[in-house]
Design an enzyme around this catalytic site. Structure first.
Site, PDB file in Angstrom:
ATOM      1  N   ASN A  76       0.873  -1.183   0.000  1.00 44.83           N
ATOM      2  CA  ASN A  76       0.000   0.000   0.000  1.00 44.83           C
ATOM      3  C   ASN A  76       0.906   1.229   0.000  1.00 44.83           C
ATOM      4  OD1 ASN A  76      -1.791   2.054   0.541  1.00 44.83           O
ATOM      5  ND2 ASN A  76      -2.278   1.367   2.625  1.00 44.83           N
ATOM      6  N   LYS A 127       0.115   4.327  -0.278  1.00 44.50           N
ATOM      7  CA  LYS A 127      -0.492   5.521   0.340  1.00 44.50           C
ATOM      8  C   LYS A 127      -0.245   6.751  -0.547  1.00 44.50           C
ATOM      9  CE  LYS A 127      -0.004   3.182   4.704  1.00 44.50           C
ATOM     10  NZ  LYS A 127       0.151   3.219   6.134  1.00 44.50           N
ATOM     11  N   HIS A 176      -9.136   0.998   5.073  1.00 48.27           N
ATOM     12  CA  HIS A 176      -7.850   1.215   5.735  1.00 48.27           C
ATOM     13  C   HIS A 176      -8.038   2.145   6.931  1.00 48.27           C
ATOM     14  CE1 HIS A 176      -3.790   2.501   6.544  1.00 48.27           C
ATOM     15  NE2 HIS A 176      -3.410   1.383   5.973  1.00 48.27           N
ATOM     16  N   GLU A 222      -6.451   4.563   7.982  1.00 50.89           N
ATOM     17  CA  GLU A 222      -6.289   6.001   7.708  1.00 50.89           C
ATOM     18  C   GLU A 222      -7.551   6.575   7.072  1.00 50.89           C
ATOM     19  OE1 GLU A 222      -2.598   5.487   5.615  1.00 50.89           O
ATOM     20  OE2 GLU A 222      -1.692   4.853   7.504  1.00 50.89           O
ATOM     21  N   GLU A 275      -5.093  -5.125  10.613  1.00 52.04           N
ATOM     22  CA  GLU A 275      -4.052  -4.123  10.829  1.00 52.04           C
ATOM     23  C   GLU A 275      -4.295  -3.387  12.145  1.00 52.04           C
ATOM     24  OE1 GLU A 275      -2.136  -2.868   6.895  1.00 52.04           O
ATOM     25  OE2 GLU A 275      -3.943  -1.699   7.091  1.00 52.04           O
ATOM     26  N   GLY A 279       2.792   2.125  10.790  1.00 53.05           N
ATOM     27  CA  GLY A 279       3.723   3.238  10.619  1.00 53.05           C
ATOM     28  C   GLY A 279       4.441   3.624  11.904  1.00 53.05           C
ATOM     29  N   SER A 310       3.793  -2.271  10.247  1.00 58.17           N
ATOM     30  CA  SER A 310       5.245  -2.298  10.436  1.00 58.17           C
ATOM     31  C   SER A 310       5.890  -3.634  10.105  1.00 58.17           C
ATOM     32  CB  SER A 310       5.602  -1.853  11.863  1.00 58.17           C
ATOM     33  OG  SER A 310       5.181  -0.513  12.072  1.00 58.17           O
ATOM     34  N   GLY A 363       3.091  -1.163   4.218  1.00 59.25           N
ATOM     35  CA  GLY A 363       3.081   0.275   3.938  1.00 59.25           C
ATOM     36  C   GLY A 363       4.484   0.769   3.643  1.00 59.25           C
TER      37      GLY A 363
HETATM   38  P1  PGA Z   1       3.156   0.201   7.637  1.00 62.43           P
HETATM   39  O1  PGA Z   1       1.690   0.377   7.025  1.00 62.43           O
HETATM   40  O2  PGA Z   1       3.724  -1.060   7.030  1.00 62.43           O
HETATM   41  O3  PGA Z   1       3.906   1.416   7.204  1.00 62.43           O
HETATM   42  O4  PGA Z   1       3.007   0.099   9.119  1.00 62.43           O
HETATM   43  C1  PGA Z   1       0.843  -0.724   6.867  1.00 62.43           C
HETATM   44  C2  PGA Z   1      -0.470  -0.255   6.273  1.00 62.43           C
HETATM   45  O5  PGA Z   1      -0.915   0.847   6.608  1.00 62.43           O
HETATM   46  O6  PGA Z   1      -1.084  -0.970   5.456  1.00 62.43           O
END
Ligand code: PGA
Length: 250
Positions: free
Chosen positions: A9, A11, A95, A97, A167, A173, A213, A234
């Site tokens: 992803n 983003k 997601h 976010e 998630e 993140g 992460s 991500g």
């Molecule tokens: P991240 O994001 O790997 O940067 O933690 C994962 C995601 O939001 O799908």
């Protein structure tokens, strides 16, 4: 047997030129990964470029979001038909976010899921608890409610087009991952919930990805868990080398 999947992803990262560069790098580094389906999700403006660039490569291109309506006066939004018209058949929905910054609720997501499935798209449905839910030991019921309200209304036959992505918000993140045991515990719970809501066959067939992460140094132990069928990546998906290392960890 259920599919293993590694999805990136991206983003709101990478302009058109950077997207081209990352994709050509990815083609050589993950284009021949056999053990898993590889998915990349660049931003809307670069999706068309991505499908062109990846023609003939074994990498699926997905969108990060879409609107629930067929068309109409929804300034700034993108419909399923628009995505389909540029050969995008997979979409990430829900997601954290989108939920946190754009007010997407379970009820809205249920509509988006219906629209995507109606257009015969594959849905990567994301959900997961926040830190306070885990601290107060509410994480299982919260996750079950997200599933009940967002996706457990779909017809049993639709599950062949659904991928789940657990998630935990506190791990996205942040550099903090769920331990492999925490991931396995939740994934087993999710599979069991699907078994109760539908049946064991559907539960056994659905791919459940872990996100939050995932990095080259922790991917292998997370993916080794029996109910973890891959990852939604991500930050580490923005670098071909680390994405390839994660893909190869499966
Ligand atoms: P991240 O994001 O790997 O940067 O933690 C994962 C995601 O939001 O799908």
């Amino acid at each position: 047997m259920r599919k293993k999947i590694i999805a990136g992803n991206w983003k709101m990262n990478k302009n058109l030129i950077e997207t081209g560069a990352l994709l050509s790098d990815l083609k050589s580094k993950v284009g021949n990964v056999q053990a898993a389906e590889i998915i990349v999700a660049p931003t809307f403006t670069n999706l068309h470029k991505a499908t062109e660039e990846l023609k003939g490569a074994d990498i699926t291109v997905a969108a990060q979001n879409m609107h629930q309506a067929e068309n109409g006066a929804y300034t700034g939004e993108i419909s399923a038909d628009m995505l389909k018209s540029i050969d995008i058949n997979t979409v990430i929905l829900g997601h954290s976010e989108r939920r946190a910054y754009f007010g997407e609720t379970d009820e809205l997501l249920a509509q988006k899921v219906d629209t995507a499935l109606k257009h015969n798209m594959t849905v990567i449905f994301c959900f997961g608890e926040e830190l306070q839910d885990r601290k107060s030991n509410n994480h299982f019921s919260l996750v079950e409610n997200q599933l009940k309200n967002g996706i457990f209304h779909v017809d049993p036959s639709a599950w062949k087009n659904i991928i789940l992505a657990y998630e935990p918000v506190w791990a996205i993140g942040t550099g903090e991952t769920a331990s492999p045991e925490q991931a396995q515990e939740m994934h087993a719970f999710i599979r069991n919930a699907i078994g109760k809501a539908y049946n064991q066959e559907i539960a056994d067939e659905v791919s459940i990805l872990y996100g939050g992460s995932v990095k080259p140094n922790n991917a292998e132990e997370i993916f080794a868990k029996p109910d973890v069928d891959g990852g939604l990546i991500g930050g580490a998906a923005l670098d071909a080398e680390s994405f390839a290392a994660i893909a190869n960890a499966i």
